[in-house]
Design a protein around this motif. Sequence first.
Motif, PDB file in Angstrom:
ATOM      1  N   ASN A   1       0.825  -1.206   0.000  1.00 56.06           N
ATOM      2  CA  ASN A   1       0.000   0.000   0.000  1.00 56.06           C
ATOM      3  C   ASN A   1       0.858   1.255   0.000  1.00 56.06           C
ATOM      4  O   ASN A   1       2.087   1.202   0.038  1.00 56.06           O
ATOM      5  N   GLN A   2       0.213   2.403  -0.045  1.00 55.45           N
ATOM      6  CA  GLN A   2       0.884   3.691  -0.196  1.00 55.45           C
ATOM      7  C   GLN A   2       1.725   4.079   1.014  1.00 55.45           C
ATOM      8  O   GLN A   2       2.531   4.986   0.942  1.00 55.45           O
ATOM      9  N   ASN A   3       1.571   3.369   2.124  1.00 57.44           N
ATOM     10  CA  ASN A   3       2.366   3.649   3.310  1.00 57.44           C
ATOM     11  C   ASN A   3       3.481   2.633   3.516  1.00 57.44           C
ATOM     12  O   ASN A   3       4.195   2.687   4.508  1.00 57.44           O
ATOM     13  N   GLY A   4       3.588   1.672   2.596  1.00 52.12           N
ATOM     14  CA  GLY A   4       4.660   0.688   2.683  1.00 52.12           C
ATOM     15  C   GLY A   4       4.256  -0.623   3.323  1.00 52.12           C
ATOM     16  O   GLY A   4       5.096  -1.503   3.497  1.00 52.12           O
ATOM     17  N   LEU A   5       2.980  -0.774   3.673  1.00 51.44           N
ATOM     18  CA  LEU A   5       2.510  -2.039   4.231  1.00 51.44           C
ATOM     19  C   LEU A   5       2.411  -3.062   3.100  1.00 51.44           C
ATOM     20  O   LEU A   5       1.709  -2.841   2.110  1.00 51.44           O
ATOM     21  N   ILE A   6       3.119  -4.169   3.260  1.00 47.02           N
ATOM     22  CA  ILE A   6       3.054  -5.241   2.274  1.00 47.02           C
ATOM     23  C   ILE A   6       1.947  -6.190   2.714  1.00 47.02           C
ATOM     24  O   ILE A   6       1.979  -6.713   3.830  1.00 47.02           O
ATOM     25  N   TYR A   7       0.953  -6.375   1.857  1.00 44.76           N
ATOM     26  CA  TYR A   7      -0.131  -7.300   2.167  1.00 44.76           C
ATOM     27  C   TYR A   7       0.399  -8.727   2.068  1.00 44.76           C
ATOM     28  O   TYR A   7       1.125  -9.068   1.136  1.00 44.76           O
ATOM     29  N   THR A   8       0.029  -9.538   3.039  1.00 44.18           N
ATOM     30  CA  THR A   8       0.469 -10.930   3.061  1.00 44.18           C
ATOM     31  C   THR A   8      -0.720 -11.830   3.376  1.00 44.18           C
ATOM     32  O   THR A   8      -1.785 -11.354   3.794  1.00 44.18           O
ATOM     33  N   ASP A   9      -0.505 -13.127   3.227  1.00 41.01           N
ATOM     34  CA  ASP A   9      -1.546 -14.077   3.617  1.00 41.01           C
ATOM     35  C   ASP A   9      -1.821 -13.989   5.118  1.00 41.01           C
ATOM     36  O   ASP A   9      -2.916 -14.327   5.565  1.00 41.01           O
ATOM     37  N   GLN A  10      -0.848 -13.512   5.879  1.00 43.67           N
ATOM     38  CA  GLN A  10      -1.006 -13.421   7.329  1.00 43.67           C
ATOM     39  C   GLN A  10      -1.789 -12.182   7.778  1.00 43.67           C
ATOM     40  O   GLN A  10      -2.383 -12.196   8.847  1.00 43.67           O
ATOM     41  N   ASN A  11      -1.807 -11.104   6.978  1.00 48.17           N
ATOM     42  CA  ASN A  11      -2.505  -9.899   7.444  1.00 48.17           C
ATOM     43  C   ASN A  11      -3.757  -9.540   6.629  1.00 48.17           C
ATOM     44  O   ASN A  11      -4.524  -8.690   7.042  1.00 48.17           O
ATOM     45  N   ILE A  12      -3.973 -10.176   5.499  1.00 45.63           N
ATOM     46  CA  ILE A  12      -5.063  -9.742   4.616  1.00 45.63           C
ATOM     47  C   ILE A  12      -6.445  -9.972   5.230  1.00 45.63           C
ATOM     48  O   ILE A  12      -7.343  -9.145   5.064  1.00 45.63           O
ATOM     49  N   ASP A  13      -6.633 -11.066   5.973  1.00 47.21           N
ATOM     50  CA  ASP A  13      -7.951 -11.321   6.558  1.00 47.21           C
ATOM     51  C   ASP A  13      -8.347 -10.239   7.550  1.00 47.21           C
ATOM     52  O   ASP A  13      -9.485  -9.761   7.537  1.00 47.21           O
ATOM     53  N   SER A  14      -7.418  -9.819   8.405  1.00 42.70           N
ATOM     54  CA  SER A  14      -7.749  -8.772   9.378  1.00 42.70           C
ATOM     55  C   SER A  14      -7.976  -7.432   8.678  1.00 42.70           C
ATOM     56  O   SER A  14      -8.835  -6.646   9.094  1.00 42.70           O
ATOM     57  N   LEU A  15      -7.239  -7.164   7.599  1.00 43.90           N
ATOM     58  CA  LEU A  15      -7.458  -5.926   6.847  1.00 43.90           C
ATOM     59  C   LEU A  15      -8.830  -5.919   6.195  1.00 43.90           C
ATOM     60  O   LEU A  15      -9.547  -4.909   6.223  1.00 43.90           O
ATOM     61  N   LEU A  16      -9.221  -7.051   5.614  1.00 47.92           N
ATOM     62  CA  LEU A  16     -10.542  -7.148   4.996  1.00 47.92           C
ATOM     63  C   LEU A  16     -11.653  -7.026   6.044  1.00 47.92           C
ATOM     64  O   LEU A  16     -12.686  -6.399   5.782  1.00 47.92           O
ATOM     65  N   MET A  17     -11.439  -7.586   7.221  1.00 42.37           N
ATOM     66  CA  MET A  17     -12.437  -7.480   8.287  1.00 42.37           C
ATOM     67  C   MET A  17     -12.581  -6.027   8.737  1.00 42.37           C
ATOM     68  O   MET A  17     -13.700  -5.541   8.952  1.00 42.37           O
ATOM     69  N   THR A  18     -11.477  -5.317   8.852  1.00 41.64           N
ATOM     70  CA  THR A  18     -11.517  -3.897   9.213  1.00 41.64           C
ATOM     71  C   THR A  18     -12.319  -3.112   8.182  1.00 41.64           C
ATOM     72  O   THR A  18     -13.140  -2.263   8.534  1.00 41.64           O
ATOM     73  N   ARG A  19     -12.082  -3.412   6.902  1.00 37.15           N
ATOM     74  CA  ARG A  19     -12.829  -2.739   5.831  1.00 37.15           C
ATOM     75  C   ARG A  19     -14.321  -3.029   5.953  1.00 37.15           C
ATOM     76  O   ARG A  19     -15.162  -2.139   5.823  1.00 37.15           O
ATOM     77  N   TYR A  20     -14.666  -4.275   6.213  1.00 37.24           N
ATOM     78  CA  TYR A  20     -16.063  -4.686   6.340  1.00 37.24           C
ATOM     79  C   TYR A  20     -16.747  -3.959   7.502  1.00 37.24           C
ATOM     80  O   TYR A  20     -17.846  -3.419   7.353  1.00 37.24           O
ATOM     81  N   ILE A  21     -16.076  -3.906   8.644  1.00 34.72           N
ATOM     82  CA  ILE A  21     -16.647  -3.237   9.823  1.00 34.72           C
ATOM     83  C   ILE A  21     -16.841  -1.746   9.561  1.00 34.72           C
ATOM     84  O   ILE A  21     -17.871  -1.175   9.905  1.00 34.72           O
ATOM     85  N   SER A  22     -15.877  -1.123   8.906  1.00 34.17           N
ATOM     86  CA  SER A  22     -15.991   0.307   8.581  1.00 34.17           C
ATOM     87  C   SER A  22     -17.137   0.558   7.609  1.00 34.17           C
ATOM     88  O   SER A  22     -17.884   1.529   7.763  1.00 34.17           O
ATOM     89  N   LYS A  23     -17.289  -0.315   6.638  1.00 38.35           N
ATOM     90  CA  LYS A  23     -18.375  -0.156   5.665  1.00 38.35           C
ATOM     91  C   LYS A  23     -19.732  -0.300   6.350  1.00 38.35           C
ATOM     92  O   LYS A  23     -20.653   0.470   6.073  1.00 38.35           O
ATOM     93  N   LYS A  24     -19.854  -1.271   7.252  1.00 34.70           N
ATOM     94  CA  LYS A  24     -21.114  -1.452   7.986  1.00 34.70           C
ATOM     95  C   LYS A  24     -21.433  -0.204   8.804  1.00 34.70           C
ATOM     96  O   LYS A  24     -22.584   0.242   8.845  1.00 34.70           O
ATOM     97  N   ALA A  25     -20.419   0.366   9.444  1.00 34.47           N
ATOM     98  CA  ALA A  25     -20.625   1.562  10.265  1.00 34.47           C
ATOM     99  C   ALA A  25     -21.083   2.733   9.396  1.00 34.47           C
ATOM    100  O   ALA A  25     -22.002   3.467   9.761  1.00 34.47           O
ATOM    101  N   ARG A  26     -20.460   2.892   8.231  1.00 41.47           N
ATOM    102  CA  ARG A  26     -20.863   3.987   7.328  1.00 41.47           C
ATOM    103  C   ARG A  26     -22.295   3.794   6.834  1.00 41.47           C
ATOM    104  O   ARG A  26     -23.060   4.749   6.739  1.00 41.47           O
ATOM    105  N   MET A  27     -22.655   2.551   6.526  1.00 43.79           N
ATOM    106  CA  MET A  27     -24.015   2.274   6.055  1.00 43.79           C
ATOM    107  C   MET A  27     -25.049   2.540   7.147  1.00 43.79           C
ATOM    108  O   MET A  27     -26.200   2.851   6.859  1.00 43.79           O
ATOM    109  N   ALA A  28     -24.626   2.418   8.411  1.00 41.21           N
ATOM    110  CA  ALA A  28     -25.519   2.682   9.538  1.00 41.21           C
ATOM    111  C   ALA A  28     -25.574   4.169   9.881  1.00 41.21           C
ATOM    112  O   ALA A  28     -26.226   4.564  10.844  1.00 41.21           O
ATOM    113  N   GLY A  29     -24.865   4.992   9.099  1.00 42.15           N
ATOM    114  CA  GLY A  29     -24.925   6.429   9.302  1.00 42.15           C
ATOM    115  C   GLY A  29     -23.798   7.007  10.125  1.00 42.15           C
ATOM    116  O   GLY A  29     -23.761   8.211  10.369  1.00 42.15           O
TER     117      GLY A  29
END
Length: 148
Positions: free
Chosen positions: A88-116
Amino acid sequence: MKIYIDGDGCPVVDITIKVAKEYKLPCTIITDTSHIFNKEYADTITVEKGADSADFKIANLIEKGDIVVTQDYGLGAMCLSRGSKPINQNGLIYTDQNIDSLLMTRYISKKARMAGKHTKGPKKRTADQDKSFEKSLRKLIESLTVKN
């Protein structure tokens, strides 16, 4: 090894091109019609505007061992499944070890935005972030070069 840049909103295009040129690696910017790039040394592929159209183009172009610069976790996951190395633009290299938690963070943020809930946008980009990205990109390139 090639470098692909997800050009839609990428703040490190120039740094990536500079490093690609130094290492003599082909570099391609993929963007939709909302953005215009004409950068020396990098090829540009423009796709139709649409949800994730640039991401899907990148996913179809990449090969094992390629590097993809993206801040999109979904594209990062697709890259990992194809054997490429997303960063990513900050130098974080996505790996098999971190991608699931990153995707979960994205999902939680999207749910929060959809809830207003209003979430804060990113802070102003700093020179230290640019340096960190460049250092990580160089380290990634060198690690892939040693393996080949």
